[in-house]
Scaffold this motif. Structure first.
Motif, PDB file in Angstrom:
ATOM      1  N   GLU A 135       0.306  -1.691  -0.118  1.00 17.71           N
ATOM      2  CA  GLU A 135       0.046  -0.095  -0.053  1.00 17.71           C
ATOM      3  C   GLU A 135       0.430   1.613   0.052  1.00 17.71           C
ATOM      4  N   LEU A 136       1.995   0.980   0.898  1.00 17.07           N
ATOM      5  CA  LEU A 136       2.643   2.493   0.680  1.00 17.07           C
ATOM      6  C   LEU A 136       3.701   2.497  -0.015  1.00 17.07           C
ATOM      7  N   GLU A 137       4.099   1.145  -1.200  1.00 18.11           N
ATOM      8  CA  GLU A 137       4.499   2.166  -2.493  1.00 18.11           C
ATOM      9  C   GLU A 137       3.123   1.650  -3.932  1.00 18.11           C
ATOM     10  N   ALA A 138       2.889   1.804  -3.563  1.00 19.77           N
ATOM     11  CA  ALA A 138       1.573   2.250  -4.163  1.00 19.77           C
ATOM     12  C   ALA A 138       1.023   3.851  -4.357  1.00 19.77           C
ATOM     13  N   GLN A 139       1.312   4.120  -2.976  1.00 20.02           N
ATOM     14  CA  GLN A 139       1.563   5.168  -3.132  1.00 20.02           C
ATOM     15  C   GLN A 139       2.567   6.499  -3.335  1.00 20.02           C
ATOM     16  N   ARG A 140       3.595   5.637  -3.312  1.00 20.50           N
ATOM     17  CA  ARG A 140       4.242   6.974  -3.802  1.00 20.50           C
ATOM     18  C   ARG A 140       4.666   6.498  -5.003  1.00 20.50           C
ATOM     19  N   THR A 141       4.377   5.884  -5.768  1.00 19.34           N
ATOM     20  CA  THR A 141       4.255   5.369  -7.080  1.00 19.34           C
ATOM     21  C   THR A 141       3.141   6.171  -7.779  1.00 19.34           C
ATOM     22  N   ILE A 142       2.345   6.699  -6.979  1.00 22.63           N
ATOM     23  CA  ILE A 142       0.775   7.235  -7.500  1.00 22.63           C
ATOM     24  C   ILE A 142       1.368   9.048  -7.565  1.00 22.63           C
ATOM     25  N   PHE A 143       2.537   9.440  -6.766  1.00 24.95           N
ATOM     26  CA  PHE A 143       2.808  10.295  -6.001  1.00 24.95           C
ATOM     27  C   PHE A 143       3.754  10.588  -7.497  1.00 24.95           C
ATOM     28  N   ARG A 144       4.792   9.812  -7.748  1.00 26.21           N
ATOM     29  CA  ARG A 144       6.045   9.628  -8.525  1.00 26.21           C
ATOM     30  C   ARG A 144       4.652  10.262 -10.000  1.00 26.21           C
ATOM     31  N   LEU A 145       4.080   9.493 -10.503  1.00 27.53           N
ATOM     32  CA  LEU A 145       3.126   9.988 -11.512  1.00 27.53           C
ATOM     33  C   LEU A 145       2.247  11.004 -11.596  1.00 27.53           C
ATOM     34  N   HIS A 146       1.954  11.018 -11.110  1.00 24.92           N
ATOM     35  CA  HIS A 146       1.186  12.524 -10.875  1.00 24.92           C
ATOM     36  C   HIS A 146       2.493  13.830 -11.057  1.00 24.92           C
ATOM     37  N   LYS A 147       3.014  13.988 -10.608  1.00 27.30           N
ATOM     38  CA  LYS A 147       4.224  14.646 -11.198  1.00 27.30           C
ATOM     39  C   LYS A 147       4.258  14.599 -11.944  1.00 27.30           C
ATOM     40  N   ILE A 148       4.602  13.842 -12.887  1.00 22.34           N
ATOM     41  CA  ILE A 148       4.564  13.741 -14.401  1.00 22.34           C
ATOM     42  C   ILE A 148       3.792  13.487 -15.194  1.00 22.34           C
ATOM     43  N   LEU A 149       2.457  13.149 -14.863  1.00 21.38           N
ATOM     44  CA  LEU A 149       1.183  13.561 -16.000  1.00 21.38           C
ATOM     45  C   LEU A 149       1.033  14.746 -15.520  1.00 21.38           C
ATOM     46  N   GLU A 150       0.697  14.921 -14.363  1.00 22.23           N
ATOM     47  CA  GLU A 150       0.184  16.523 -14.068  1.00 22.23           C
ATOM     48  C   GLU A 150      -1.683  16.249 -14.591  1.00 22.23           C
ATOM     49  N   ALA A 151      -1.603  17.027 -14.898  1.00 32.92           N
ATOM     50  CA  ALA A 151      -3.376  17.563 -15.775  1.00 32.92           C
ATOM     51  C   ALA A 151      -3.998  16.477 -16.108  1.00 32.92           C
ATOM     52  N   VAL A 152      -3.091  15.778 -16.862  1.00 35.03           N
ATOM     53  CA  VAL A 152      -3.125  14.184 -18.331  1.00 35.03           C
ATOM     54  C   VAL A 152      -3.791  13.030 -17.272  1.00 35.03           C
ATOM     55  N   ASP A 199      -7.135  11.626 -23.255  1.00 33.21           N
ATOM     56  CA  ASP A 199      -6.507  11.041 -24.837  1.00 33.21           C
ATOM     57  C   ASP A 199      -5.750   9.700 -24.323  1.00 33.21           C
ATOM     58  N   PHE A 200      -4.532   8.956 -24.738  1.00 30.49           N
ATOM     59  CA  PHE A 200      -3.580   8.210 -24.976  1.00 30.49           C
ATOM     60  C   PHE A 200      -2.601   9.020 -25.852  1.00 30.49           C
ATOM     61  N   LYS A 201      -3.005   9.845 -26.399  1.00 28.85           N
ATOM     62  CA  LYS A 201      -1.694  11.049 -27.404  1.00 28.85           C
ATOM     63  C   LYS A 201      -0.968  11.913 -25.881  1.00 28.85           C
ATOM     64  N   ASP A 202      -2.297  12.201 -24.899  1.00 29.91           N
ATOM     65  CA  ASP A 202      -0.983  13.183 -24.013  1.00 29.91           C
ATOM     66  C   ASP A 202      -0.160  12.243 -23.387  1.00 29.91           C
ATOM     67  N   VAL A 203      -0.389  11.054 -22.839  1.00 29.92           N
ATOM     68  CA  VAL A 203       0.652  10.447 -21.802  1.00 29.92           C
ATOM     69  C   VAL A 203       1.684   9.426 -23.041  1.00 29.92           C
ATOM     70  N   LEU A 204       1.387   9.899 -23.758  1.00 30.37           N
ATOM     71  CA  LEU A 204       2.479   8.772 -24.860  1.00 30.37           C
ATOM     72  C   LEU A 204       3.483  10.661 -24.871  1.00 30.37           C
ATOM     73  N   ALA A 205       3.144  11.239 -25.274  1.00 30.30           N
ATOM     74  CA  ALA A 205       3.784  13.107 -25.241  1.00 30.30           C
ATOM     75  C   ALA A 205       4.697  12.978 -24.185  1.00 30.30           C
ATOM     76  N   LEU A 206       4.361  12.416 -23.258  1.00 32.05           N
ATOM     77  CA  LEU A 206       5.231  12.278 -22.078  1.00 32.05           C
ATOM     78  C   LEU A 206       6.018  11.292 -21.721  1.00 32.05           C
ATOM     79  N   GLU A 207       6.384  10.154 -22.782  1.00 29.22           N
ATOM     80  CA  GLU A 207       6.727   8.611 -22.628  1.00 29.22           C
ATOM     81  C   GLU A 207       8.748   9.021 -21.907  1.00 29.22           C
ATOM     82  N   ALA A 208       9.661   9.798 -22.697  1.00 25.18           N
ATOM     83  CA  ALA A 208      10.392   9.887 -22.274  1.00 25.18           C
ATOM     84  C   ALA A 208      10.886  10.344 -20.654  1.00 25.18           C
ATOM     85  N   GLU A 209       9.831  11.219 -20.093  1.00 25.88           N
ATOM     86  CA  GLU A 209       9.769  11.655 -18.894  1.00 25.88           C
ATOM     87  C   GLU A 209       9.614  10.167 -17.867  1.00 25.88           C
ATOM     88  N   LEU A 210       8.366   9.416 -17.992  1.00 24.28           N
ATOM     89  CA  LEU A 210       8.295   8.561 -17.846  1.00 24.28           C
ATOM     90  C   LEU A 210       8.836   7.851 -18.075  1.00 24.28           C
TER      91      LEU A 210
END
Length: 577
Positions: free
Chosen positions: A19-36, A65-76
């Motif tokens: 559960e803790l790791e899931a929350q850490r991962t969600i936080f990391r993803l939010h920092k990259i994806l932001e409003a996407v 939109d999947f395109k918005d995520v793929l545009a951030l592929e390098a950051e991910l």
């Protein structure tokens, strides 16, 4: 432990670290994806708290939109989330983490499932997790299946056998999780088979209820999720209702939802009878919404209504008002409940409707409890400015109530009220008790009936006066809507005499608040007509209740004649600007 060697199947007891790791991962993803990212949640077996699972964290990401995520592929990729194009489908993208993907080892630690927001894929991820956390017996069955499959194939390339073995269970559970999710929810139902229509494949099957579906939500048969709509007695094309039950079909690939107007209750027996026309061909079991469970019930011995009233306390400690109406008086109570819902939706400060249904004594109506004091006990003892302020508030509330229009088929007001006047005149003439000045009231009525022509009509509270108001948190709260009607909104002021007798300043405030201090003379003339009409019927009405009530009405008639100078002045003397 987090991570598993690719191609192996190993189940571990649930760990808090997941559960803790899931929350850490969600936080990391939010920092990259932001409003996407519209939403990011922990899903999969590691999110189910009571079962063993593979120590791999599954995360679902909802996007527009999947395109918005793929545009951030390098950051991910830079943050350790590696795109897996070969594992994609048209419905989702997959990113993965672990040493297997960065080339330093053979562990898989995270799967990131990117799906469209509000899609069935998103709904399924969330529903499956929530359903198994809510239903421990189902979760245990899933765990037993996983343990069995893991023991049969501890080494499984791509875990293909393991995943295939779970498929039937997951499909069935998603079906049940979906309908369980909607129980108690408010949904918009599109009706494709209205009342009176015939089944498209069976001409002898005529629908006695409206029947439709929730658009874009797929049921167990791959088609949109079907809904029986109860409590709406005319054909409709679309309706917003609350899901009150589920028809579980044990010999079919789909289940059905049962919905009704918000707050309207049907018993399990009533639901069975209403949908029997179609469910008779299936092995169906009906599940209904759990009802409020009251742990205490104290009678309230106030008011003129035929209802039995109680202050009840639910098992969560919340108080409600319970009104029970005898069967012989219950004809319009469902309509009353629906109208109260409309008023509450306008933001009116009131005793709000919660639930309506049938009971052994007739019908019941549950409303929110007003933890305040009677306005007629408080207002007369306040400063004049405070009395007037409460009056302004009550007048503005009434204006909002009157914004609800009357039905289009309502009879002409002039005809309706003239017939009412005729009845009241007859009642007074036949009454053994008379009052001085009645001839002045009769004369005023005769001279002013023409004012009834072309009057608009709206919803009316039906008994709007200080005795049906309470003070809670320094605000007016309106109660007792059981005499609601439709008519000239200005007729609603006929009860103002009760307010004026308690507090003329409060009564003046009601009128000023309603008209925003611009009171037309026509209003005063009509109000005098409406009050005159009431005076004639009040005496014969009071006789069955005894001498005390008769004297109350005689004194009121005396006050009215004094206020209006024997009906020579349409503006009452108690009114102060």
């Amino acid at each position: 432990m987090i991570g598993l060697k690719r191609g192996t199947v190993k189940l571990l007891n649930h760990e808090k670290e997941w559960e803790l790791e899931a929350q850490r991962t969600i936080f990391r993803l939010h920092k990259i994806l932001e409003a996407v990212a519209r939403d990011i949640q922990h899903v999969g077996s590691t999110s189910i708290l009571t079962i063993k699972a593979k120590p791999i964290i599954d995360i679902a990401v909802a996007v527009d939109d999947f395109k918005d995520v793929l545009a951030l592929e390098a950051e991910l990729n830079h943050d350790g989330f590696y795109y897996q194009p070969n594992a994609n489908s048209e419905d989702q993208l997959l990113f993965a983490s672990g040493s297997y993907y960065d080339g330093t080892g053979d562990l898989q630690t995270h799967f990131i499932h990117v799906v469209l927001a509000d899609s069935m894929e998103w709904i399924n991820y969330i529903n499956f997790r929530n359903y198994l956390n809510k239903m421990p017996t189902v979760a245990k069955a899933y765990e037993d299946l996983k343990i069995s499959l893991a023991s049969e194939a501890p080494v499984d390339k791509g875990r293909e056998q393991y995943l295939k073995g779970k498929n039937d269970f997951i499909v069935y559970t998603l079906r049940k999780a979906l309908i369980n999710y909607y129980l108690g929810k408010t949904v918009k139902v599109k009706i494709d088979r209205p009342i009176g229509s015939t089944h498209p494949n069976h001409a002898d099957l005529i629908y006695p209820v409206n029947y439709g579906y929730i658009p874009d939500v797929l049921g167990g048969d791959g088609e949109e999720l079907d809904v029986y709509l109860l409590g709406v007695d005319n054909p409709v094309k679309e309706y917003t209702a609350r899901v009150i039950g589920i028809a579980h079909r044990h010999n079919d690939v789909e289940d059905k939802l049962v919905a009704a107007p918000e707050g309207i209750r049907f018993t399990q027996t009533e639901i069975v009878e209403a949908i029997h026309f179609q469910e008779q061909y299936y092995e169906s079991e009906i599940e209904t919404m759990p009802q409020l469970n009251f742990i205490s019930k104290e009678p309230i011995n106030k008011g003129w209504s035929c209802d039995k009233k109680y202050c009840v306390t639910a098992d969560d400690g919340v108080k409600y008002l319970l009104r029970v109406t005898p069967e012989e008086k219950s004809a319009n109570r469902a309509d009353m409940f629906r109208m109260q819902q409309q008023v509450a939706a306008l933001g009116v400060s009131m005793c709000k409707p919660v639930e309506f249904g049938k009971c052994d004594e007739g019908v019941y109506n549950v409303q929110t409890w007003v933890d305040g004091e009677d306005a007629e006990e408080i207002i007369p003892h306040l400063k004049n400015t405070e009395q007037y302020s409460y009056g302004l508030e009550a007048g503005r509330i009434l204006k909002v109530i009157h914004s609800i229009p009357a039905p289009e088929n309502q009879l002409d007001w002039e005809q309706r009220f003239n017939e009412k006047i005729d009845r009241k005149v007859k009642m007074y003439n036949e009454s053994p008790v008379k009052f001085d000045g009645a001839e002045d009231i009769m004369g005023y009525i005769k001279s002013n009936r023409h004012l009834l022509a072309n009057r608009p009509q709206s919803y009316q509270h039906g008994d709007y006066h200080i005795g049906n108001m309470m003070i809670e948190d320094n605000k007016i709260v309106i109660i007792d809507f059981d005499r609601y009607d439709f008519g000239d909104p200005w007729e609603e002021f006929n009860r103002i005499v009760w307010c004026a007798q308690v507090s003329p300043i409060f009564a003046s405030g009601i009128i000023d608040g309603y008209f925003d201090n611009q009171v037309p003379l026509e209003f005063w003339k009509l109000l005098a007509l409406y009050i005159s009409s009431d005076m004639l019927s009040s005496i014969p009405w009071a006789i069955p209740f005894g001498e005390s009530e008769v004297n109350t009405m005689l004194n009121q008639a005396k006050d009215v004649l004094s206020w209006y100078n024997n009906m020579q002045n349409p503006i009452p003397t108690w009114y102060t600007k």
